[in-house]
Design a protein around this motif. Sequence first.
Motif, PDB file in Angstrom:
ATOM      1  N   THR A  16      38.788 -21.561 -34.727  1.00  0.00           N
ATOM      2  CA  THR A  16      39.534 -20.461 -35.343  1.00  0.00           C
ATOM      3  C   THR A  16      38.658 -19.711 -36.332  1.00  0.00           C
ATOM      4  O   THR A  16      38.686 -18.476 -36.388  1.00  0.00           O
ATOM      5  N   THR A  20      37.299 -15.594 -36.219  1.00  0.00           N
ATOM      6  CA  THR A  20      37.395 -14.533 -37.225  1.00  0.00           C
ATOM      7  C   THR A  20      36.158 -13.637 -37.178  1.00  0.00           C
ATOM      8  O   THR A  20      36.265 -12.422 -37.306  1.00  0.00           O
ATOM      9  N   ARG A  24      35.932  -9.639 -36.180  1.00  0.00           N
ATOM     10  CA  ARG A  24      35.213  -8.708 -37.052  1.00  0.00           C
ATOM     11  C   ARG A  24      34.191  -7.903 -36.260  1.00  0.00           C
ATOM     12  O   ARG A  24      34.106  -6.675 -36.376  1.00  0.00           O
ATOM     13  N   ILE A  45      44.532 -18.791 -42.254  1.00  0.00           N
ATOM     14  CA  ILE A  45      43.162 -18.261 -42.192  1.00  0.00           C
ATOM     15  C   ILE A  45      43.186 -16.748 -41.981  1.00  0.00           C
ATOM     16  O   ILE A  45      42.323 -16.025 -42.461  1.00  0.00           O
ATOM     17  N   TRP A  46      44.189 -16.256 -41.296  1.00  0.00           N
ATOM     18  CA  TRP A  46      44.284 -14.833 -40.978  1.00  0.00           C
ATOM     19  C   TRP A  46      45.032 -14.032 -42.040  1.00  0.00           C
ATOM     20  O   TRP A  46      45.167 -12.815 -41.919  1.00  0.00           O
ATOM     21  N   ASN A  48      44.510 -12.776 -45.047  1.00  0.00           N
ATOM     22  CA  ASN A  48      43.888 -11.620 -45.702  1.00  0.00           C
ATOM     23  C   ASN A  48      42.813 -10.974 -44.844  1.00  0.00           C
ATOM     24  O   ASN A  48      41.950 -10.279 -45.357  1.00  0.00           O
ATOM     25  N   ASN A  49      42.872 -11.204 -43.555  1.00  0.00           N
ATOM     26  CA  ASN A  49      41.882 -10.624 -42.655  1.00  0.00           C
ATOM     27  C   ASN A  49      42.245  -9.160 -42.384  1.00  0.00           C
ATOM     28  O   ASN A  49      43.325  -8.873 -41.883  1.00  0.00           O
ATOM     29  N   HIS A  51      41.075  -7.216 -40.153  1.00  0.00           N
ATOM     30  CA  HIS A  51      40.864  -6.826 -38.759  1.00  0.00           C
ATOM     31  C   HIS A  51      41.922  -7.344 -37.806  1.00  0.00           C
ATOM     32  O   HIS A  51      41.932  -6.957 -36.638  1.00  0.00           O
TER      33      HIS A  51
END
Length: 67
Positions: A16, A20, A24, A45-46, A48-49, A51
């Motif tokens: 995972t 990320t 990106r 994990i996602w 504050n991503n 993308h």
Amino acid sequence: MAEPILIKNFWALGDTICLTAAVRDLHLAYPGRYSVKITGNYGSIWANNPHAVFVSSTHHHEGQVIV
């Protein structure tokens, strides 16, 4: 309009984290072309991503699905 993509990833934590970087790089190579949603394990994990968006339910997804 961005093409919607749903990525289903139920692999291990390390996979995972590597994903990320792949998401990106997808946005770096094709800026604005794809709208990425992710479903699977480790949703935090996602969080504050910039993308990708983590979704828990995929019932209303339209577009390409990648497993």
